[in-house]
Write a protein that holds these residues in place. Structure first.
Motif, PDB file in Angstrom:
ATOM      1  N   GLN A   6      10.861  -3.945   3.085  1.00 44.42           N
ATOM      2  CA  GLN A   6      11.021  -5.237   2.420  1.00 44.42           C
ATOM      3  C   GLN A   6      11.089  -5.019   0.918  1.00 44.42           C
ATOM      4  OE1 GLN A   6       7.724  -7.686   3.533  1.00 44.42           O
ATOM      5  NE2 GLN A   6       8.381  -7.880   5.647  1.00 44.42           N
ATOM      6  N   VAL A   7      11.762  -5.925   0.236  1.00 48.91           N
ATOM      7  CA  VAL A   7      11.808  -5.914  -1.222  1.00 48.91           C
ATOM      8  C   VAL A   7      11.034  -7.120  -1.711  1.00 48.91           C
ATOM      9  CG1 VAL A   7      13.309  -6.102  -3.259  1.00 48.91           C
ATOM     10  CG2 VAL A   7      14.007  -4.687  -1.298  1.00 48.91           C
ATOM     11  N   GLN A   8      10.148  -6.899  -2.687  1.00 54.62           N
ATOM     12  CA  GLN A   8       9.355  -7.988  -3.244  1.00 54.62           C
ATOM     13  C   GLN A   8       8.969  -7.665  -4.675  1.00 54.62           C
ATOM     14  OE1 GLN A   8       5.022  -7.707  -1.630  1.00 54.62           O
ATOM     15  NE2 GLN A   8       6.326  -7.003   0.037  1.00 54.62           N
ATOM     16  N   ARG A   9       8.517  -8.681  -5.401  1.00 55.19           N
ATOM     17  CA  ARG A   9       8.009  -8.486  -6.762  1.00 55.19           C
ATOM     18  C   ARG A   9       6.502  -8.439  -6.694  1.00 55.19           C
ATOM     19  NH1 ARG A   9      10.944  -7.727 -11.011  1.00 55.19           N
ATOM     20  NH2 ARG A   9       9.443  -8.497 -12.506  1.00 55.19           N
ATOM     21  N   LEU A  10       5.925  -7.475  -7.393  1.00 56.27           N
ATOM     22  CA  LEU A  10       4.474  -7.320  -7.418  1.00 56.27           C
ATOM     23  C   LEU A  10       3.957  -7.400  -8.845  1.00 56.27           C
ATOM     24  CD1 LEU A  10       3.745  -4.298  -5.036  1.00 56.27           C
ATOM     25  CD2 LEU A  10       3.563  -6.731  -4.524  1.00 56.27           C
ATOM     26  N   GLN A  11       2.769  -7.956  -8.974  1.00 58.11           N
ATOM     27  CA  GLN A  11       2.036  -7.899 -10.228  1.00 58.11           C
ATOM     28  C   GLN A  11       1.275  -6.570 -10.254  1.00 58.11           C
ATOM     29  OE1 GLN A  11       2.240 -10.306 -12.641  1.00 58.11           O
ATOM     30  NE2 GLN A  11       3.789 -11.150 -11.284  1.00 58.11           N
ATOM     31  N   SER A  12       0.918  -6.147 -11.434  1.00 57.45           N
ATOM     32  CA  SER A  12       0.117  -4.944 -11.592  1.00 57.45           C
ATOM     33  C   SER A  12      -1.298  -5.201 -11.074  1.00 57.45           C
ATOM     34  CB  SER A  12       0.084  -4.573 -13.075  1.00 57.45           C
ATOM     35  OG  SER A  12      -0.573  -3.373 -13.259  1.00 57.45           O
ATOM     36  N   GLN A  13      -1.892  -4.205 -10.439  1.00 57.06           N
ATOM     37  CA  GLN A  13      -3.255  -4.285  -9.915  1.00 57.06           C
ATOM     38  C   GLN A  13      -4.127  -3.294 -10.692  1.00 57.06           C
ATOM     39  OE1 GLN A  13      -4.987  -6.013  -7.338  1.00 57.06           O
ATOM     40  NE2 GLN A  13      -6.703  -4.909  -8.253  1.00 57.06           N
ATOM     41  N   PRO A  14      -5.194  -3.760 -11.357  1.00 57.06           N
ATOM     42  CA  PRO A  14      -6.073  -2.810 -12.053  1.00 57.06           C
ATOM     43  C   PRO A  14      -6.676  -1.796 -11.075  1.00 57.06           C
ATOM     44  CG  PRO A  14      -6.618  -5.076 -12.656  1.00 57.06           C
ATOM     45  CD  PRO A  14      -5.659  -5.149 -11.502  1.00 57.06           C
ATOM     46  N   THR A  15      -6.846  -0.583 -11.575  1.00 58.04           N
ATOM     47  CA  THR A  15      -7.427   0.486 -10.781  1.00 58.04           C
ATOM     48  C   THR A  15      -8.410   1.297 -11.625  1.00 58.04           C
ATOM     49  OG1 THR A  15      -5.576   1.955 -11.344  1.00 58.04           O
ATOM     50  CG2 THR A  15      -5.413   0.760  -9.251  1.00 58.04           C
ATOM     51  N   ALA A  16      -9.293   1.986 -10.943  1.00 56.91           N
ATOM     52  CA  ALA A  16     -10.142   3.019 -11.543  1.00 56.91           C
ATOM     53  C   ALA A  16      -9.699   4.319 -10.888  1.00 56.91           C
ATOM     54  CB  ALA A  16     -11.613   2.741 -11.268  1.00 56.91           C
ATOM     55  N   VAL A  17      -9.306   5.299 -11.694  1.00 56.82           N
ATOM     56  CA  VAL A  17      -8.662   6.493 -11.145  1.00 56.82           C
ATOM     57  C   VAL A  17      -9.092   7.765 -11.860  1.00 56.82           C
ATOM     58  CG1 VAL A  17      -6.587   5.193 -10.494  1.00 56.82           C
ATOM     59  CG2 VAL A  17      -6.665   6.360 -12.711  1.00 56.82           C
ATOM     60  N   VAL A  18      -8.789   8.879 -11.213  1.00 53.16           N
ATOM     61  CA  VAL A  18      -8.781  10.177 -11.870  1.00 53.16           C
ATOM     62  C   VAL A  18      -7.338  10.650 -11.856  1.00 53.16           C
ATOM     63  CG1 VAL A  18     -11.166  10.847 -11.391  1.00 53.16           C
ATOM     64  CG2 VAL A  18      -9.392  11.383  -9.723  1.00 53.16           C
ATOM     65  N   ARG A  19      -6.974  11.392 -12.881  1.00 52.68           N
ATOM     66  CA  ARG A  19      -5.607  11.905 -12.978  1.00 52.68           C
ATOM     67  C   ARG A  19      -5.593  13.345 -12.489  1.00 52.68           C
ATOM     68  NH1 ARG A  19      -5.562   8.551 -18.132  1.00 52.68           N
ATOM     69  NH2 ARG A  19      -4.371   6.736 -17.431  1.00 52.68           N
ATOM     70  N   VAL A 146       3.058   1.582   1.641  1.00 50.65           N
ATOM     71  CA  VAL A 146       3.795   2.482   0.763  1.00 50.65           C
ATOM     72  C   VAL A 146       4.753   1.646  -0.083  1.00 50.65           C
ATOM     73  CG1 VAL A 146       5.350   4.463   0.664  1.00 50.65           C
ATOM     74  CG2 VAL A 146       3.621   4.323   2.489  1.00 50.65           C
ATOM     75  N   PHE A 147       4.782   1.940  -1.392  1.00 53.89           N
ATOM     76  CA  PHE A 147       5.589   1.171  -2.339  1.00 53.89           C
ATOM     77  C   PHE A 147       6.433   2.103  -3.206  1.00 53.89           C
ATOM     78  CE2 PHE A 147       1.648  -0.992  -1.489  1.00 53.89           C
ATOM     79  CZ  PHE A 147       2.012  -2.310  -1.293  1.00 53.89           C
ATOM     80  N   TYR A 148       7.657   1.671  -3.508  1.00 52.39           N
ATOM     81  CA  TYR A 148       8.522   2.366  -4.460  1.00 52.39           C
ATOM     82  C   TYR A 148       8.999   1.353  -5.485  1.00 52.39           C
ATOM     83  CZ  TYR A 148       9.010   6.861  -2.132  1.00 52.39           C
ATOM     84  OH  TYR A 148       8.758   8.099  -1.615  1.00 52.39           O
ATOM     85  N   LEU A 149       8.749   1.635  -6.753  1.00 49.60           N
ATOM     86  CA  LEU A 149       9.246   0.776  -7.824  1.00 49.60           C
ATOM     87  C   LEU A 149      10.751   0.940  -7.909  1.00 49.60           C
ATOM     88  CD1 LEU A 149       8.302  -1.162 -10.098  1.00 49.60           C
ATOM     89  CD2 LEU A 149       8.291   0.839 -11.616  1.00 49.60           C
ATOM     90  N   LEU A 150      11.451  -0.192  -8.042  1.00 47.93           N
ATOM     91  CA  LEU A 150      12.909  -0.200  -8.102  1.00 47.93           C
ATOM     92  C   LEU A 150      13.387  -0.647  -9.476  1.00 47.93           C
ATOM     93  CD1 LEU A 150      13.620  -2.075  -4.728  1.00 47.93           C
ATOM     94  CD2 LEU A 150      13.617   0.419  -5.124  1.00 47.93           C
TER      95      LEU A 150
END
Length: 158
Positions: A6-19, A146-150
């Motif tokens: 499916q194709v959709q628009r998403l808002q950014s979701q804050p995360t806490a991460v390690v790089r 699973v998401f891919y930015l387009l």
């Protein structure tokens, strides 16, 4: 497995991460270890509202951010930093099954995008469902989104 892309628009979701940076063979170790590191900090810092585990793959060199969704921007603590998932138009599919077969979902999305004239913008990410005990008995029920930015259709690739 057959995937419904499916194709959709998403808002950014804050995360806490390690790089991290990993080889494709090392992901099965790097991702769970990094999730554990982040959850230890979130528990110790008593961060309310922490959500699902997330892995954002920023490029083909497998520079990634691994951690968890949070309700609001995370200030950081040690190597755990605040970040966010990308915002914009995405192609997405749900993978049910063991993590070692996630590459099938990624391939299905990339092929669907090629077949339908969508251009990948670079980042892709996985959001892992909260672990359920039944998944130990039946790994076919494990859920990963699973998401891919387009690139937007009117936007030319950089």
């Amino acid at each position: 497995m057959e995937y419904q892309v499916q194709v959709q628009r998403l808002q950014s979701q804050p995360t806490a991460v390690v790089r991290r940076r990993a080889s494709s063979q090392g992901l099965a170790t790097v991702v769970p270890d990094a999730c554990g590191t982040v959850w230890n900090v979130l528990r110790a810092q008593k961060v309310a509202g922490a959500g699902r585990h997330v892995a954002v793959y920023w490029d083909g060199q497998i520079n990634l951010e691994v951690g968890a969704e949070v309700e609001s921007p995370f200030a950081g603590h040690g190597e755990v930093v605040g970040s966010a998932t990308p915002a914009g138009t995405v192609a997405t599919a749900i993978h049910f099954g063991p993590y070692n077969r996630l590459s099938e979902a990624h391939q299905a999305i990339r092929q669907w995008c090629a077949d339908h004239g969508y251009t990948l913008a670079g980042p892709n990410w996985e959001i892992y469902g909260h672990w359920q005990d039944e998944w130990n008995r039946d790994p076919a029920k494990i859920r990963t989104d699973v998401f891919y930015l387009l690139h937007d259709r009117g936007e030319s690739p950089a």
